[in-house]
Scaffold this active site. Sequence first.
Site, short mmCIF file in Angstrom:
data_model
loop_
_atom_site.label_atom_id
_atom_site.label_comp_id
_atom_site.label_asym_id
_atom_site.label_seq_id
_atom_site.Cartn_x
_atom_site.Cartn_y
_atom_site.Cartn_z
N ASP A 217 0.87 -1.17 0.00
CA ASP A 217 0.00 0.00 0.00
C ASP A 217 0.91 1.23 0.00
O ASP A 217 1.49 1.58 1.03
CB ASP A 217 -0.90 -0.04 1.25
CG ASP A 217 -1.65 1.27 1.47
OD1 ASP A 217 -1.42 2.24 0.72
OD2 ASP A 217 -2.46 1.31 2.42
N GLN A 220 1.07 6.53 0.79
CA GLN A 220 1.87 7.61 1.39
C GLN A 220 3.30 7.67 0.86
O GLN A 220 3.96 8.69 1.04
CB GLN A 220 1.92 7.45 2.93
CG GLN A 220 0.60 7.62 3.64
CD GLN A 220 0.00 9.02 3.50
OE1 GLN A 220 0.72 10.00 3.28
NE2 GLN A 220 -1.31 9.11 3.62
N LYS A 243 -3.17 12.26 -3.53
CA LYS A 243 -2.21 12.55 -2.46
C LYS A 243 -0.85 12.99 -2.99
O LYS A 243 0.06 13.24 -2.23
CB LYS A 243 -2.04 11.30 -1.56
CG LYS A 243 -3.29 11.00 -0.74
CD LYS A 243 -3.11 9.83 0.18
CE LYS A 243 -4.39 9.63 0.98
NZ LYS A 243 -4.35 8.45 1.84
N CYS A 381 -8.53 6.62 9.78
CA CYS A 381 -8.85 5.33 9.14
C CYS A 381 -7.89 4.24 9.62
O CYS A 381 -7.46 3.39 8.86
CB CYS A 381 -8.82 5.42 7.62
SG CYS A 381 -10.03 6.53 6.94
C1 LIG Z 1 -5.04 7.47 2.05
C2 LIG Z 1 -4.58 6.10 2.29
C3 LIG Z 1 -5.27 5.00 1.78
C4 LIG Z 1 -6.56 5.14 1.03
O1 LIG Z 1 -6.42 5.96 -0.08
P1 LIG Z 1 -7.71 6.39 -0.93
O2 LIG Z 1 -7.16 7.39 -1.87
O3 LIG Z 1 -8.67 6.96 0.05
O4 LIG Z 1 -8.21 5.15 -1.57
C5 LIG Z 1 -4.77 3.75 2.02
N1 LIG Z 1 -3.62 3.56 2.69
C6 LIG Z 1 -2.92 4.59 3.19
C7 LIG Z 1 -1.63 4.33 3.91
C8 LIG Z 1 -3.38 5.89 3.01
O5 LIG Z 1 -2.69 6.91 3.50
#
Ligand SMILES: *Cc1c(COP(=O)(O)O)cnc(C)c1O
Length: 425
Positions: A217, A220, A243, A381
Site C-alpha cells: 500500500d 503515502q 495525495k 482510518c
Molecule cells: C489514504 C490512504 C489510503 C486510502 O487511499 P484512498 O485514496 O482513500 O483510496 C490507504 N492507505 C494509506 C496508507 C493511506 O494513507
Amino acid sequence: MSETLVATDHEISTELQQFDEEARRHRADFPVLSREVHGKPLVYLDNAATSQKPQVVLDALHDYYTRYNANVHRGIHTLSEEATNAYEASRVKVAQFINVPSQSLIFVRNTTEGINLVAYAWGRKNVKAGDEIVLSVMEHHSNIVPWQILAHEVGAKLKYFDIHDDGTLKMEDIDDLITDRTRIVSIAHMSNALGTVNPIKEIVEKAHQVGALVFVDAAQSVPHMPVDVQALGCDFFTFSGHKMCGPTGIGGLYGREEILEAMDPFMGGGSMIEEVQLQYSTWAEIPEKFEAGTPNIAHAIVLGVTVDYLSSIGMGNIRAHELALARYMIDRLEEIDGLTVYGHAPERGGAVSYILNDIHPSDLSTILDREGVAIRAGHHCAQPLMRRLGTPYGATARASVYHYNTTDEVEIMINAIHKARRFFG
Ligand SMILES: *Cc1c(COP(=O)(O)O)cnc(C)c1O
C-alpha cells in the site's frame, strides 16, 4: 506567558532555511495556498489526507476538456486518437515514475480500489480455507477491510504484525507470522498515522521464501519519496493520484505481469473484452482486462502531468525537505508541556501524530482551524492502530507536510497549540 514564540527561538539549520526558500517558490504554483481561512493565511498541514494541486495540473485538466475530450480506444477520429494517445502516454510516464513495465500498470480510482481489485480478483481464486493473510496493526482501513471480506468469505485467517513503542514493525516476529500457510502479505510502505517507513524488501524476501505474494500500500510513499517497485521486489503495489498533487478519482495499481495474466477480471463490461458471445466472453490483454467501462480519461491524462511536475522538483528533494521539516516539527511539539508525539521510527516520512493533555483532538483541530491551520483529528482510518497505541478518545491530531510547507507554518501551528492550551486551561 509570552504571547508569541517566534521561529528564531529555535535553531533552524541552513539546510532547512534552503528548503524554506524553495518551498516559498513552490507555493506560488498552488493557487489555493494563497487563500485565507477565518481571516488568517491558510496553513495547510493535512497532506496525508489529500494534497493541493499546482497550476500545471489545473491547466492540463482544462486543456483536455477544452481541446480533445473524446472516449478512448473506441472511435477512429482525430479527437479519440488524441485522447487515446494522451491516455496511453500517461500510463507510460506513471509506470516509469515507479519503475514498472507500462502494461502492468492499471488505472484505478484510488488505493482503495487497487486493494479491492486484488483481494477480489486474485484473492477469490488463490486464497482457500485455512490459508493465512498477513497485515500489520498500523494499516489503513482500506488495507484491512477488503482482506477481512475475503477471509470471511473463503475461511482464511488474518494475522497481524505488531509494533514497537517507536512505531516500527516487530520484525522479530516475522518467522512466526509468515509461514508456508501464508498466501499474501499486505503492508503499508509508509504509515499515514505514524509516518513509519516499513522494511518492504525484508518482508518480500521472507514472503517469497515461503511462496507468498506481497502487496504494498503505497498511498503515502509514492507522493513523498523516490520509489522503485522492481527494486522493492513486491508483487502488487498501489497508490492514489490525489495525495501526490494530482486529481481525485485516479490512481495506479501495479501487478507482476504473469500474475495479472493469470487473474480473472474484477469487473466486466466494455473495453475489457476480446470477444463477446451470448454465453461467454474472452478477455482483452492486460492492462485493458482490468479497465472495464469508460475510464477516468481526464484525470488519468493529468496524472502523467502530475508525475512530470513531481519529477521536475525531484522526489529525493521532496523527501529530504519533508524529513527535515518533520524532525523540526517533532522537536518543537515535544517542547510543549503535556504534548505527546506518537511514532519515532528512524525511517519515517512527514506525517506527525500527537495528543495534547486530555484535550480531544477534534477540539484542538477546531481551535487550530480558527487560526487558519488545517490539521487532521480522528482515527485516520486506522482504528486498530489507535487501539494499539491506547490513545485517549481513539484519536490523535495529525500534521502532515509536503514540499510547499515551511518552518513558519510549523511555528504558526505551534503558536495555535499554545493558544489552545491557554483556552482549555
Ligand atoms: C489514504 C490512504 C489510503 C486510502 O487511499 P484512498 O485514496 O482513500 O483510496 C490507504 N492507505 C494509506 C496508507 C493511506 O494513507
